[in-house]
Scaffold this active site. Structure first.
Site, PDB file in Angstrom:
ATOM      1  N   LYS A  86     -57.861 -18.083   7.016  1.00  0.00           N
ATOM      2  CA  LYS A  86     -58.092 -16.853   7.781  1.00  0.00           C
ATOM      3  C   LYS A  86     -59.308 -17.042   8.684  1.00  0.00           C
ATOM      4  O   LYS A  86     -60.370 -17.481   8.243  1.00  0.00           O
ATOM      5  CB  LYS A  86     -58.324 -15.676   6.833  1.00  0.00           C
ATOM      6  CG  LYS A  86     -57.060 -15.283   6.076  1.00  0.00           C
ATOM      7  CD  LYS A  86     -57.330 -14.202   5.073  1.00  0.00           C
ATOM      8  CE  LYS A  86     -57.512 -12.847   5.710  1.00  0.00           C
ATOM      9  NZ  LYS A  86     -57.742 -11.794   4.663  1.00  0.00           N
ATOM     10  N   VAL A  87     -59.111 -16.694   9.939  1.00  0.00           N
ATOM     11  CA  VAL A  87     -60.167 -16.871  10.939  1.00  0.00           C
ATOM     12  C   VAL A  87     -60.269 -15.560  11.723  1.00  0.00           C
ATOM     13  O   VAL A  87     -59.254 -15.053  12.218  1.00  0.00           O
ATOM     14  CB  VAL A  87     -59.820 -18.035  11.903  1.00  0.00           C
ATOM     15  CG1 VAL A  87     -60.912 -18.208  12.948  1.00  0.00           C
ATOM     16  CG2 VAL A  87     -59.595 -19.338  11.135  1.00  0.00           C
TER      17      VAL A  87
END
Ligand code: G3P
Length: 226
Positions: A86-87
């Site tokens: 997740k970014v």
């Protein structure tokens, strides 16, 4: 449509994966910190419960693209299995997504509050984009509306990325984003149970038991009655 559990609590994960048709687990730094113990132990524990094939979404915490990429490679190697990094959709995050895409590391764009953020993340290479429905509602926005716009944009432009709707306070929000075309939802354990809850279901099931046992005896099942 995929159900994903938004928690790092092993007991909740065990129970939900035992009962429900779950596709994976999402975590974020806040969710992880609630467990207040070794980060890798938590993630390895989750992987052990859900197996190698189910999705595990883990967030990188750096704010610089190169560091996000380093974290992503480390997490992929250490946790293994079907992992999504997740970014957040900040400029350095988008840069990291472009690099991760080239390296073949799967990305979930997170902290999405607008359809344009989702679109740019998808073009940069994210497989999933996670709009925060309840947090949008809480700033007098329309969380379901943003999800609907993202779904529409992806359809119009034939983009393969999927919407992973996140941040829910109640079952109705989940229902509405699914109706709007969200490809997946990530919910906490309480909302996961809530999706199935209905007092008339419980009443009906209790009545079936009373009627059956009245004739065939207490504790007798269909396979016991000749
Ligand atoms: O997956 C994102 C989600 O955990 C955010 O939820 O309830 O903290 O807004 P919430």
């Amino acid at each position: 449509m995929l159900y994903i559990l938004d928690t790092a609590n092993l007991q909740q994960i065990k129970r939900a994966f035992d009962l429900y048709p779950m596709s994976g687990v999402t975590t974020n730094p806040t969710i992880i910190s609630k467990e207040n113990r070794n980060f890798l132990d938590i993630l390895k524990g989750i992987r052990e419960i859900i197996g190698e094939d189910k999705m595990l979404h883990v967030q990188a915490v750096s704010l610089k693209a190169e560091d996000i990429v380093k974290e992503a490679e480390y997490l992929k190697d250490t946790i293994g299995g079907n992992i999504y990094i997740k970014v957040p959709v900040i400029p350095e995050g988008i840069k990291a997504m472009k690099i991760l895409k080239k390296k073949g590391i799967k990305i979930t764009a997170t902290a999405v509050f607008t359809a344009q953020q989702a679109l740019m993340a998808a073009i940069a290479g994210a497989e999933f984009v996670a709009p925060y429905v309840n947090r949008i509602d809480n700033i007098t926005g329309n969380g379901v509306g943003v999800v609907a716009q993202i779904v529409e944009l992806f359809e119009i432009h034939q983009i393969d990325a999927k919407v992973l709707a996140a941040s829910f306070k109640n079952v109705q929000q989940v229902h509405e984003v699914i109706l709007a075309g969200a490809h997946s939802v990530t919910v906490n354990a309480e909302i996961m149970d809530g999706l199935l809850k209905h007092p008339l279901t419980d009443w009906s099931v209790d009545q079936f038991v009373v009627d059956w046992e009245g004739v065939y005896g207490k504790g007798k099942y269909t396979c016991d009655v000749k």
